[in-house]
Design a protein around this motif. Structure first.
Motif, PDB file in Angstrom:
ATOM      1  N   GLY A 251       0.732  -1.266  -0.076  1.00  0.00           N
ATOM      2  CA  GLY A 251       0.038   0.076  -0.008  1.00  0.00           C
ATOM      3  C   GLY A 251       1.074   1.487  -0.176  1.00  0.00           C
ATOM      4  N   LEU A 252       1.829   1.151   0.712  1.00  0.00           N
ATOM      5  CA  LEU A 252       2.864   2.467   0.563  1.00  0.00           C
ATOM      6  C   LEU A 252       3.473   2.692  -0.619  1.00  0.00           C
ATOM      7  CD1 LEU A 252       4.523   4.646   2.109  1.00  0.00           C
ATOM      8  CD2 LEU A 252       6.134   2.719   2.828  1.00  0.00           C
ATOM      9  N   VAL A 253       3.936   1.389  -1.302  1.00  0.00           N
ATOM     10  CA  VAL A 253       4.444   1.584  -2.554  1.00  0.00           C
ATOM     11  C   VAL A 253       3.510   2.115  -3.521  1.00  0.00           C
ATOM     12  CG1 VAL A 253       5.323   0.068  -4.612  1.00  0.00           C
ATOM     13  CG2 VAL A 253       6.089  -0.579  -2.282  1.00  0.00           C
ATOM     14  N   ALA A 254       2.280   1.535  -3.454  1.00  0.00           N
ATOM     15  CA  ALA A 254       1.237   2.148  -4.493  1.00  0.00           C
ATOM     16  C   ALA A 254       0.861   3.528  -4.153  1.00  0.00           C
ATOM     17  CB  ALA A 254      -0.287   1.204  -4.038  1.00  0.00           C
ATOM     18  N   ALA A 255       0.935   3.949  -2.947  1.00  0.00           N
ATOM     19  CA  ALA A 255       0.681   5.555  -2.695  1.00  0.00           C
ATOM     20  C   ALA A 255       1.897   6.256  -3.211  1.00  0.00           C
ATOM     21  CB  ALA A 255       0.549   5.546  -1.099  1.00  0.00           C
ATOM     22  N   ILE A 256       3.077   5.775  -3.132  1.00  0.00           N
ATOM     23  CA  ILE A 256       4.209   6.416  -3.745  1.00  0.00           C
ATOM     24  C   ILE A 256       4.165   6.642  -5.101  1.00  0.00           C
ATOM     25  CG2 ILE A 256       6.885   6.553  -4.163  1.00  0.00           C
ATOM     26  CD1 ILE A 256       6.962   4.860  -1.182  1.00  0.00           C
ATOM     27  N   VAL A 257       3.770   5.493  -5.902  1.00  0.00           N
ATOM     28  CA  VAL A 257       3.527   5.947  -7.420  1.00  0.00           C
ATOM     29  C   VAL A 257       2.701   6.549  -7.545  1.00  0.00           C
ATOM     30  CG1 VAL A 257       2.852   4.483  -9.339  1.00  0.00           C
ATOM     31  CG2 VAL A 257       4.465   3.219  -7.646  1.00  0.00           C
ATOM     32  N   ALA A 258       1.362   6.495  -7.076  1.00  0.00           N
ATOM     33  CA  ALA A 258       0.302   7.292  -7.438  1.00  0.00           C
ATOM     34  C   ALA A 258       0.588   8.707  -7.000  1.00  0.00           C
ATOM     35  CB  ALA A 258      -1.064   6.947  -6.436  1.00  0.00           C
ATOM     36  N   ARG A 259       1.221   9.194  -5.841  1.00  0.00           N
ATOM     37  CA  ARG A 259       1.654  10.509  -5.701  1.00  0.00           C
ATOM     38  C   ARG A 259       2.614  11.180  -6.708  1.00  0.00           C
ATOM     39  NH1 ARG A 259       3.246  13.843  -1.328  1.00  0.00           N
ATOM     40  NH2 ARG A 259       1.522  13.297  -0.158  1.00  0.00           N
ATOM     41  N   MET A 260       3.661  10.182  -7.141  1.00  0.00           N
ATOM     42  CA  MET A 260       4.712  10.743  -8.155  1.00  0.00           C
ATOM     43  C   MET A 260       3.958  10.885  -9.514  1.00  0.00           C
ATOM     44  SD  MET A 260       7.921   8.416  -7.002  1.00  0.00           S
ATOM     45  CE  MET A 260       8.954   9.666  -7.960  1.00  0.00           C
ATOM     46  N   GLU A 261       3.003  10.034  -9.958  1.00  0.00           N
ATOM     47  CA  GLU A 261       2.351  10.126 -11.197  1.00  0.00           C
ATOM     48  C   GLU A 261       1.450  11.444 -11.138  1.00  0.00           C
ATOM     49  OE1 GLU A 261       2.071   8.151 -14.532  1.00  0.00           O
ATOM     50  OE2 GLU A 261       4.121   8.553 -13.506  1.00  0.00           O
ATOM     51  N   ALA A 262       0.590  11.732 -10.052  1.00  0.00           N
ATOM     52  CA  ALA A 262      -0.033  12.762  -9.900  1.00  0.00           C
ATOM     53  C   ALA A 262       0.829  14.086 -10.062  1.00  0.00           C
ATOM     54  CB  ALA A 262      -1.071  12.692  -8.776  1.00  0.00           C
ATOM     55  N   ASP A 263       1.953  13.849  -9.380  1.00  0.00           N
ATOM     56  CA  ASP A 263       2.819  15.322  -9.425  1.00  0.00           C
ATOM     57  C   ASP A 263       3.389  15.374 -10.828  1.00  0.00           C
ATOM     58  OD1 ASP A 263       2.426  15.416  -6.656  1.00  0.00           O
ATOM     59  OD2 ASP A 263       4.317  14.854  -5.945  1.00  0.00           O
ATOM     60  N   GLN A 264       3.774  14.395 -11.313  1.00  0.00           N
ATOM     61  CA  GLN A 264       4.234  14.531 -12.858  1.00  0.00           C
ATOM     62  C   GLN A 264       3.065  15.047 -13.797  1.00  0.00           C
ATOM     63  OE1 GLN A 264       7.499  14.729 -13.356  1.00  0.00           O
ATOM     64  NE2 GLN A 264       7.734  14.298 -11.248  1.00  0.00           N
ATOM     65  N   VAL A 265       2.063  14.559 -13.620  1.00  0.00           N
ATOM     66  CA  VAL A 265       0.866  15.072 -14.617  1.00  0.00           C
ATOM     67  C   VAL A 265       0.585  16.505 -14.459  1.00  0.00           C
ATOM     68  CG1 VAL A 265      -1.247  14.726 -15.215  1.00  0.00           C
ATOM     69  CG2 VAL A 265      -0.163  12.743 -15.097  1.00  0.00           C
ATOM     70  N   ARG A 266       0.577  16.867 -13.004  1.00  0.00           N
ATOM     71  CA  ARG A 266       0.349  18.423 -12.595  1.00  0.00           C
ATOM     72  C   ARG A 266       1.652  19.187 -13.281  1.00  0.00           C
ATOM     73  NH1 ARG A 266      -1.806  16.813  -8.162  1.00  0.00           N
ATOM     74  NH2 ARG A 266       0.301  16.637  -7.052  1.00  0.00           N
ATOM     75  N   LEU A 267       2.705  18.732 -13.207  1.00  0.00           N
ATOM     76  CA  LEU A 267       4.085  19.234 -13.730  1.00  0.00           C
ATOM     77  C   LEU A 267       3.852  19.505 -15.238  1.00  0.00           C
ATOM     78  CD1 LEU A 267       6.847  20.284 -13.451  1.00  0.00           C
ATOM     79  CD2 LEU A 267       7.563  18.216 -14.112  1.00  0.00           C
ATOM     80  N   LEU A 268       3.436  18.394 -16.047  1.00  0.00           N
ATOM     81  CA  LEU A 268       2.998  18.453 -17.366  1.00  0.00           C
ATOM     82  C   LEU A 268       1.904  19.651 -17.642  1.00  0.00           C
ATOM     83  CD1 LEU A 268       3.108  16.984 -20.327  1.00  0.00           C
ATOM     84  CD2 LEU A 268       1.340  16.067 -19.692  1.00  0.00           C
ATOM     85  N   ARG A 269       1.080  19.724 -16.953  1.00  0.00           N
ATOM     86  CA  ARG A 269      -0.132  20.604 -17.271  1.00  0.00           C
ATOM     87  C   ARG A 269       0.657  22.096 -16.980  1.00  0.00           C
ATOM     88  NH1 ARG A 269      -3.995  16.942 -14.924  1.00  0.00           N
ATOM     89  NH2 ARG A 269      -5.392  16.158 -16.845  1.00  0.00           N
ATOM     90  N   GLY A 270       1.402  22.387 -15.980  1.00  0.00           N
ATOM     91  CA  GLY A 270       2.031  23.481 -15.396  1.00  0.00           C
ATOM     92  C   GLY A 270       3.099  24.239 -16.722  1.00  0.00           C
ATOM     93  N   LEU A 271       3.710  22.913 -17.235  1.00  0.00           N
ATOM     94  CA  LEU A 271       4.725  23.234 -18.339  1.00  0.00           C
ATOM     95  C   LEU A 271       3.981  23.831 -19.492  1.00  0.00           C
ATOM     96  CD1 LEU A 271       7.569  20.480 -17.593  1.00  0.00           C
ATOM     97  CD2 LEU A 271       7.579  22.920 -16.974  1.00  0.00           C
ATOM     98  N   ALA A 272       2.838  23.173 -19.501  1.00  0.00           N
ATOM     99  CA  ALA A 272       2.133  23.563 -20.755  1.00  0.00           C
ATOM    100  C   ALA A 272       1.909  25.048 -21.190  1.00  0.00           C
ATOM    101  CB  ALA A 272       0.985  22.405 -21.204  1.00  0.00           C
ATOM    102  N   THR A 273       1.818  25.754 -19.998  1.00  0.00           N
ATOM    103  CA  THR A 273       1.281  26.955 -20.302  1.00  0.00           C
ATOM    104  C   THR A 273       2.423  27.962 -21.020  1.00  0.00           C
ATOM    105  OG1 THR A 273       2.272  27.775 -18.388  1.00  0.00           O
ATOM    106  CG2 THR A 273      -0.046  27.197 -18.163  1.00  0.00           C
ATOM    107  N   GLY A 274       3.639  27.392 -20.854  1.00  0.00           N
ATOM    108  CA  GLY A 274       4.814  28.164 -21.676  1.00  0.00           C
ATOM    109  C   GLY A 274       5.277  27.540 -22.732  1.00  0.00           C
TER     110      GLY A 274
END
Length: 184
Positions: free
Chosen positions: A49-72
């Motif tokens: 469950g910890l490993v799954a939470a790490i993966v989910a957090r990292m993926e969500a953070d990276q997709v958020r980063l992608l959306r942020g980078l898209a503005t420029g």
């Protein structure tokens, strides 16, 4: 997961990004994160469950980063370059390593789809840019970037991997982007 669980997950991710997760015990990880293994079990249920939470957090953070980078970014290719630059920063690479390690650990059983969020985010951005994006091409792009990150973390050089990424990007058609009703 509540605020306390989120904060704990952040501390744990910092520890395992620096030192790896491997077959380390929950007790060891917890001690390094300044908590107890019981708190990890309370918030995440198990090591898996910890490993799954790490993966989910990292993926969500990276997709958020992608959306942020898209503005420029002026094109999908520029967006991929900006994401690559971010992912290959020395202070980010330990988290990329952690992501790949935890993905490997979750591959032993049923796991979350880690590519569809990227396909969905790219489709949203394509609408905003008024371009068409083929989901299969998006999946290929995600696989290329992940594969090149494995190459870098496995001892390959960032410049060599960046050159390979550029070769991939040059093979993609650069669609004209439309914003605010005018062609760029």
């Amino acid at each position: 997961m509540g605020r306390a669980g989120d904060e704990l997950l952040g501390r744990v991710m910092g520890v395992v990004a620096r030192e790896g997760l491997g077959d380390r015990s929950l007790r060891d990880v917890a001690a390094q994160a300044g908590t107890s293994h019981r708190m990890l079990l309370y918030h995440f249920g198990s090591r898996a469950g910890l490993v799954a939470a790490i993966v989910a957090r990292m993926e969500a953070d990276q997709v958020r980063l992608l959306r942020g980078l898209a503005t420029g970014a002026e094109s999908p290719q520029q967006l991929i370059r900006a994401l690559w630059e971010e992912l290959t920063r020395p202070e980010v690479l330990p988290f990329v390593r952690l992501f790949l390690e935890t993905v490997a650990l979750t591959s032993r059983g049923p796991s979350e789809d880690l590519t569809t969020p990227w396909v969905d985010a790219t489709a949203e951005l394509a609408v905003r840019w008024d371009v068409e994006v083929d989901p299969a091409v998006t999946r290929l792009g995600v696989a290329v970037v992940r594969g090149l990150l494995v190459d870098v973390l496995g001892g390959g050089s960032i410049p060599d991997a960046t050159e390979a990424l550029e070769r991939y990007l040059s093979s993609l058609p650069e669609p004209p982007l439309q914003r605010s009703g005018t062609k760029r």
